[in-house]
Scaffold this motif. Structure first.
Motif, PDB file in Angstrom:
ATOM      1  N   PHE A  16       0.839  -1.207   0.000  1.00  0.00           N
ATOM      2  CA  PHE A  16       0.000   0.000   0.000  1.00  0.00           C
ATOM      3  C   PHE A  16       0.871   1.254   0.000  1.00  0.00           C
ATOM      4  N   GLU A  17       1.904   1.273   0.830  1.00  0.00           N
ATOM      5  CA  GLU A  17       2.801   2.431   0.911  1.00  0.00           C
ATOM      6  C   GLU A  17       3.690   2.531  -0.326  1.00  0.00           C
ATOM      7  N   LEU A  18       4.052   1.398  -0.916  1.00  0.00           N
ATOM      8  CA  LEU A  18       4.866   1.432  -2.124  1.00  0.00           C
ATOM      9  C   LEU A  18       4.130   2.104  -3.275  1.00  0.00           C
ATOM     10  N   LYS A  19       2.834   1.903  -3.368  1.00  0.00           N
ATOM     11  CA  LYS A  19       2.063   2.558  -4.430  1.00  0.00           C
ATOM     12  C   LYS A  19       2.168   4.075  -4.308  1.00  0.00           C
ATOM     13  N   ARG A  20       2.171   4.569  -3.086  1.00  0.00           N
ATOM     14  CA  ARG A  20       2.345   6.010  -2.862  1.00  0.00           C
ATOM     15  C   ARG A  20       3.768   6.445  -3.199  1.00  0.00           C
ATOM     16  N   ALA A  21       4.753   5.722  -2.657  1.00  0.00           N
ATOM     17  CA  ALA A  21       6.141   6.154  -2.766  1.00  0.00           C
ATOM     18  C   ALA A  21       6.686   6.069  -4.192  1.00  0.00           C
ATOM     19  N   LEU A  22       6.177   5.122  -4.971  1.00  0.00           N
ATOM     20  CA  LEU A  22       6.701   4.911  -6.317  1.00  0.00           C
ATOM     21  C   LEU A  22       5.816   5.512  -7.406  1.00  0.00           C
ATOM     22  N   ALA A  23       4.767   6.207  -7.013  1.00  0.00           N
ATOM     23  CA  ALA A  23       3.776   6.687  -7.979  1.00  0.00           C
ATOM     24  C   ALA A  23       4.372   7.570  -9.070  1.00  0.00           C
ATOM     25  N   LEU A  24       5.389   8.361  -8.730  1.00  0.00           N
ATOM     26  CA  LEU A  24       5.972   9.285  -9.697  1.00  0.00           C
ATOM     27  C   LEU A  24       7.220   8.725 -10.370  1.00  0.00           C
ATOM     28  N   GLN A  25       7.564   7.473 -10.070  1.00  0.00           N
ATOM     29  CA  GLN A  25       8.804   6.899 -10.592  1.00  0.00           C
ATOM     30  C   GLN A  25       8.599   6.101 -11.882  1.00  0.00           C
ATOM     31  N   GLY A  26       7.342   5.871 -12.235  1.00  0.00           N
ATOM     32  CA  GLY A  26       7.092   5.122 -13.458  1.00  0.00           C
ATOM     33  C   GLY A  26       5.668   4.617 -13.511  1.00  0.00           C
ATOM     34  N   GLU A  27       5.399   3.749 -14.455  1.00  0.00           N
ATOM     35  CA  GLU A  27       4.074   3.134 -14.591  1.00  0.00           C
ATOM     36  C   GLU A  27       3.988   1.961 -13.633  1.00  0.00           C
ATOM     37  N   LEU A  28       3.045   2.011 -12.705  1.00  0.00           N
ATOM     38  CA  LEU A  28       2.916   0.965 -11.709  1.00  0.00           C
ATOM     39  C   LEU A  28       2.022  -0.162 -12.225  1.00  0.00           C
ATOM     40  N   ILE A  29       2.493  -1.386 -12.027  1.00  0.00           N
ATOM     41  CA  ILE A  29       1.708  -2.578 -12.332  1.00  0.00           C
ATOM     42  C   ILE A  29       1.437  -3.252 -10.997  1.00  0.00           C
ATOM     43  N   CYS A  30       0.169  -3.268 -10.580  1.00  0.00           N
ATOM     44  CA  CYS A  30      -0.204  -3.777  -9.252  1.00  0.00           C
ATOM     45  C   CYS A  30      -1.252  -4.867  -9.418  1.00  0.00           C
ATOM     46  N   PRO A  31      -0.842  -6.044  -9.843  1.00  0.00           N
ATOM     47  CA  PRO A  31      -1.822  -7.093 -10.136  1.00  0.00           C
ATOM     48  C   PRO A  31      -2.473  -7.644  -8.877  1.00  0.00           C
ATOM     49  N   PRO A  32      -3.751  -8.003  -8.953  1.00  0.00           N
ATOM     50  CA  PRO A  32      -4.389  -8.702  -7.835  1.00  0.00           C
ATOM     51  C   PRO A  32      -3.791 -10.101  -7.707  1.00  0.00           C
ATOM     52  N   ARG A  33      -4.018 -10.720  -6.558  1.00  0.00           N
ATOM     53  CA  ARG A  33      -3.401 -12.026  -6.292  1.00  0.00           C
ATOM     54  C   ARG A  33      -3.734 -13.048  -7.365  1.00  0.00           C
ATOM     55  N   GLN A  34      -4.976 -13.041  -7.861  1.00  0.00           N
ATOM     56  CA  GLN A  34      -5.348 -14.069  -8.828  1.00  0.00           C
ATOM     57  C   GLN A  34      -4.610 -13.903 -10.156  1.00  0.00           C
ATOM     58  N   ALA A  35      -4.107 -12.711 -10.434  1.00  0.00           N
ATOM     59  CA  ALA A  35      -3.369 -12.484 -11.675  1.00  0.00           C
ATOM     60  C   ALA A  35      -1.872 -12.725 -11.523  1.00  0.00           C
ATOM     61  N   PHE A  36      -1.393 -12.753 -10.273  1.00  0.00           N
ATOM     62  CA  PHE A  36       0.035 -12.988 -10.016  1.00  0.00           C
ATOM     63  C   PHE A  36       0.137 -13.669  -8.666  1.00  0.00           C
ATOM     64  N   ASP A  37      -0.153 -14.971  -8.686  1.00  0.00           N
ATOM     65  CA  ASP A  37      -0.303 -15.746  -7.452  1.00  0.00           C
ATOM     66  C   ASP A  37       1.025 -16.395  -7.083  1.00  0.00           C
ATOM     67  N   LEU A  38       1.671 -15.884  -6.051  1.00  0.00           N
ATOM     68  CA  LEU A  38       2.972 -16.414  -5.654  1.00  0.00           C
ATOM     69  C   LEU A  38       2.881 -17.850  -5.144  1.00  0.00           C
ATOM     70  N   ALA A  39       1.675 -18.295  -4.800  1.00  0.00           N
ATOM     71  CA  ALA A  39       1.500 -19.692  -4.388  1.00  0.00           C
ATOM     72  C   ALA A  39       1.556 -20.643  -5.583  1.00  0.00           C
ATOM     73  N   GLN A  40       1.583 -20.073  -6.796  1.00  0.00           N
ATOM     74  CA  GLN A  40       1.676 -20.862  -8.030  1.00  0.00           C
ATOM     75  C   GLN A  40       2.891 -20.384  -8.824  1.00  0.00           C
ATOM     76  N   PRO A  41       4.089 -20.691  -8.354  1.00  0.00           N
ATOM     77  CA  PRO A  41       5.298 -20.139  -8.981  1.00  0.00           C
ATOM     78  C   PRO A  41       5.417 -20.417 -10.479  1.00  0.00           C
ATOM     79  N   ALA A  42       4.912 -21.565 -10.925  1.00  0.00           N
ATOM     80  CA  ALA A  42       5.056 -21.926 -12.338  1.00  0.00           C
ATOM     81  C   ALA A  42       4.291 -20.992 -13.263  1.00  0.00           C
ATOM     82  N   SER A  43       3.333 -20.237 -12.713  1.00  0.00           N
ATOM     83  CA  SER A  43       2.520 -19.340 -13.544  1.00  0.00           C
ATOM     84  C   SER A  43       3.134 -17.944 -13.687  1.00  0.00           C
ATOM     85  N   LEU A  44       4.186 -17.665 -12.948  1.00  0.00           N
ATOM     86  CA  LEU A  44       4.654 -16.274 -12.840  1.00  0.00           C
ATOM     87  C   LEU A  44       5.439 -15.803 -14.049  1.00  0.00           C
ATOM     88  N   ALA A  45       6.252 -16.655 -14.630  1.00  0.00           N
ATOM     89  CA  ALA A  45       7.092 -16.222 -15.746  1.00  0.00           C
ATOM     90  C   ALA A  45       6.251 -15.721 -16.914  1.00  0.00           C
TER      91      ALA A  45
END
Length: 297
Positions: A16-45
């Protein structure tokens, strides 16, 4: 060309704080868990291939320390295997990885603050999985920062500070462990340091990548920390049911599945010297969080 910054766990207290701190540093990609699920490592690449981030910032983790003792495979997947995929992708695509880690990689038995080059000796599934994640980042050869921290608190999400305020408002008495030591660290500080490091990668040659400790300065116990927060609430006129100060108890009186480090204090001098940063003392840092919560209530 716009820098693309992927933030994992963007709904968590550091994310939550990173979205604030990095907002002016570039285009933020903030996927929801279902789109980038760390519990499913094989899907991340494949997801990383589609987004092509220039920077990956990873505050997401399996942090249920006691539950991890019963779910070691899930903790391993999120805290180590998924991190390895991100690191390997970053190495192959010349991206920067900024990864958060924890004091739990140490056994907590040292006298004095932990340095980055102290030997890791995790005593729990959580700590072991986080240490394996660190090792995967280093082994990948990607440009990286590993930021170890402890006792994270903030205005968003769940943490010890907010739990103590809730319990003080609903209980007549409260007992808090007094023989485990560290320093409460604001989520906002962790995000601001990350933003500082990201900014410096654009302007500094010979960037000192690597592992750094980031925490508020000073040393306290859980009991002293709780007492301080509750005193702030009393002074601000919060309606507390708690009649007296919290009772100090040893950790042995509050048994938990996972062993907690007795000493979580982190030596942050390497970070402060390398990047000319000043880190706040834990008391004003905690008061700032409390004041924000007080204004929001």
């Amino acid at each position: 060309m716009t820098t693309r910054i992927l933030i994992t766990g963007s709904s968590g207290q550091v994310g939550f704080e990173l979205k604030r701190a990095l907002a002016l540093q570039g285009e933020l990609i903030c996927p929801p868990r279902q789109a980038f699920d760390l519990a499913q490592p094989a899907s991340l690449a494949a997801a990383l291939d589609s987004w092509q981030p220039d920077i990956i910032v990873n505050p997401a983790a399996y942090t249920a320390v006691d539950r991890a003792e019963d779910e070691p495979a899930l903790a391993q997947a999120i805290n180590a295997d998924a991190v390895a995929v991100m690191a390997q992708w970053a190495a192959a695509h010349h991206a920067l990885l900024l990864h958060y880690s924890t004091d739990y990689v140490f056994d907590g038995d040292k006298t004095g603050a932990w340095r980055e080059d102290d030997a890791a000796k995790p005593q729990s599934v959580y700590g072991s999985s986080k240490w394996q994640g660190e090792q995967a980042v280093r082994a990948s050869g990607c440009r990286h920062f590993i930021l170890r921290t402890s006792w994270v608190a903030g205005i968003y999400g769940q943490n010890f500070l907010k739990t103590m305020l809730r319990l003080a408002a609903s209980r007549d008495s409260l007992s808090v462990v007094a023989d485990q030591f560290g320093a409460p660290t604001p989520a906002s500080l962790l995000a601001d340091v990350a933003a500082n490091l990201v900014q410096r990668t654009r302007s500094t040659q010979g960037q000192p990548y690597g592992t750094y400790h980031v925490a508020a300065q000073g040393r306290t116990s859980w009991h002293e920390y709780a007492s301080y927060v509750i005193a702030l609430a009393r002074e601000a006129g919060w309606p507390l049911q708690l009649a007296a100060a919290p009772q100090a108890i040893p950790g042995s009186a509050y048994p938990q599945k996972a062993r907690r480090p007795a000493n979580s204090q982190l030596d942050c001098s390497k970070l402060m010297q390398a990047f000319d940063l000043q880190l706040p003392h834990w008391q004003p840092a905690v008061k700032q969080i409390f004041d924000t919560l007080d204004n929001l209530k």
